[in-house]
Design an enzyme around this catalytic site. Structure first.
Site, PDB file in Angstrom:
ATOM      1  N   CYS A   1      68.341 -14.758  34.798  1.00 22.37           N
ATOM      2  CA  CYS A   1      69.357 -14.938  35.840  1.00 22.37           C
ATOM      3  C   CYS A   1      70.658 -14.193  35.574  1.00 22.37           C
ATOM      4  O   CYS A   1      71.043 -13.327  36.359  1.00 22.37           O
ATOM      5  CB  CYS A   1      69.643 -16.432  36.026  1.00 22.37           C
ATOM      6  SG  CYS A   1      68.266 -17.363  36.703  1.00 22.37           S
TER       7      CYS A   1
ATOM      8  N   LYS B   1      68.872 -24.858  35.119  1.00 24.13           N
ATOM      9  CA  LYS B   1      68.962 -24.283  33.775  1.00 24.13           C
ATOM     10  C   LYS B   1      67.589 -24.362  33.116  1.00 24.13           C
ATOM     11  O   LYS B   1      66.971 -25.442  33.096  1.00 24.13           O
ATOM     12  CB  LYS B   1      69.969 -25.061  32.919  1.00 24.13           C
ATOM     13  CG  LYS B   1      71.398 -25.040  33.435  1.00 24.13           C
ATOM     14  CD  LYS B   1      72.347 -25.678  32.444  1.00 24.13           C
ATOM     15  CE  LYS B   1      72.057 -27.149  32.213  1.00 24.13           C
ATOM     16  NZ  LYS B   1      72.379 -27.981  33.389  1.00 24.13           N
TER      17      LYS B   1
END
Length: 437
Positions: free
Chosen positions: A261, A152
């Site tokens: 992403c 992340k």
């Protein structure tokens, strides 16, 4: 182990640096000479908390090196990691041209017992194609593994050092064992090391991101309904989140997801479905819902100002797609900025890290402020796009004093509606009833 990391983007730089920090000898390669020069000088091209310190420390210790020389990096490496970009192509599928250029370039220099490990997010079948290309180029069967990343932005170092799981796709069990030893320092709390086929590993990355994106689009859809029906999405979220089958993760309503992403991977998975002859109905809906959600603050502002933005000045807090990063790729804030500028509004903006990236796009079309409260001076309203911690508890009396009118459009539900009403704000949020002064 001696590792070559090809690509010094977000994934490659974090991965290579963390491997070096556990004692491996890592050489990072990139074709961008300016970036390599900066890295050798200790300058980090991205903002990621904790990364600069790790890069400097491991570079000084001699465990981490940066070069543009692919051959030199690969020739002694036991593991050659591929972390090059796989951007979305015109057809929605991942563009693998950079990956194939690297595979063809490294083939003549690959040791017979070395393994190529694909860290980039790639469609199913890329591992098999890499294996075939290397056999054609080298005249022998080469080891090729898949090791998708689950990092992340804003928490990548911690995610790498303390992973939920490590996924590897291998054909040769010995390669799987080598990768298990490589990751052993990061799995001391008994988190799983999952070995599977390369095809399953490749798909796991896409399915994980699609699932998370689906949860975001789902809660945003429910938030829009809840708001129309007079409810409060925070109450609904609590009501479902305590169900152990559902949980709370990624069920925070807002202005949609962005970044490098989720948008790209959802669309790439759509393309995989279509190539397999299956209509990706759900994934199409996730993407459509998200793109529409990026306009939600604009829609609320259009309602309030009756579409008349010319001559108005707005303060915008948050430009990055999420906090703790400077990444503005597919950021919802850009949708708001583009539409307000086109309608003749003036914008004063602040973000703790992403302002330079936004300036590179908009130049002097925006006024950039060093402090969040500074953006409010002379502004007709405040719009919040990113939930940076420093936005959570400002002096609301100061906020009200600085604004021309006490109006806030909150895309992240940062503030208590009761407090906003008590202080005399007109307060729009997501999935909750509007407070009107």
């Amino acid at each position: 182990m001696k590792i070559a990391m090809v690509g010094t983007g977000y994934v490659g730089l974090v991965t290579g640096t963390c491997f070096a920090d556990s004692g491996n000898r890592v050489t990072c390669v990139d074709i961008n000479a300016a970036k390599i020069a900066d890295l050798n000088a200790g300058k980090i091209p991205i903002y990621e908390p904790g990364l600069e310190e790790l890069v400097v420390r491991n570079s000084e210790a001699g465990r981490l090196k940066f070069t543009t020389d692919l051959a030199a990096a690969v020739k002694d490496a036991e593991l050659v990691y591929l972390g090059v970009g796989t951007p979305q192509g015109d057809d929605g599928a991942a563009d693998l041209s950079a990956l194939w250029a690297v595979v063809d370039g490294l083939a003549p220099h690959l040791k017979p017992d070395a393994a190529v490990v694909i860290k980039s997010t790639v469609p199913v079948g890329t591992n098999a194609e890499t294996f075939a290309r290397l056999r054609e180029k080298t005249g022998r069967d080469c080891h090729v593994a898949s090791n998708p990343e689950f990092l992340k932005e804003g928490a990548a170092i911690d995610d790498f050092m303390k992973p939920d799981r490590v996924v590897v796709g291998v054909r040769d069990p010995q390669v799987g064992e080598k990768l298990r030893l490589l990751y052993a320092p990061f799995l001391r709390t008994e988190k799983p090391f999952l070995v599977m086929s390369p095809e399953s590993a490749e798909l796991t990355k896409y399915v994980a991101n699609a699932m998370l994106a689906t949860k975001i689009s789902f809660i945003n859809t429910m938030a829009n309904l809840t708001e129309k029906l007079g409810g409060d999405i925070n109450d609904v979220r609590r009501g479902i989140g305590h169900d152990s089958r559902i949980g709370f993760a990624f069920l925070f309503p807002g202005v949609g997801y962005g970044g490098s992403c989720f948008p790209k991977d959802v669309r790439a998975l759509e393309a995989m479905f279509e190539r397999a002859g299956i209509d990706p109905v759900m994934l199409k809906a996730v993407d459509v819902i998200n793109e529409a959600q990026k306009r939600t603050l604009l829609d609320k502002m259009t309602e309030f100002y009756e579409g008349q933005f010319a001559g108005k000045t707005f303060a915008i807090w948050g430009l990055a797609f999420k906090p703790r990063t400077d990444d503005i790729r597919e950021a919802p804030a850009l949708v708001l900025i583009d539409n307000l500028l086109a309608a003749g509004a003036k914008l004063r903006v602040h973000d703790p890290e992403a302002a330079d990236n936004v300036r590179a796009i908009y130049g002097d079309k925006l006024t950039y402020c060093d402090q969040p409260l500074e953006t409010l001076d002379g502004a007709d309203a405040l719009a919040i796009n990113t939930e940076w911690a420093e936005f959570r508890q400002p002096d609301m009396n100061d906020v009200k004093r600085r604004l021309n009118a006490p109006v806030i459009f909150d895309g992240r539900n940062l503030y208590d509606r009761g407090l906003m009403q008590e202080l005399g704000f007109t307060y729009y949020s997501i999935g909750r009833q509007t407070v009107r002064s």
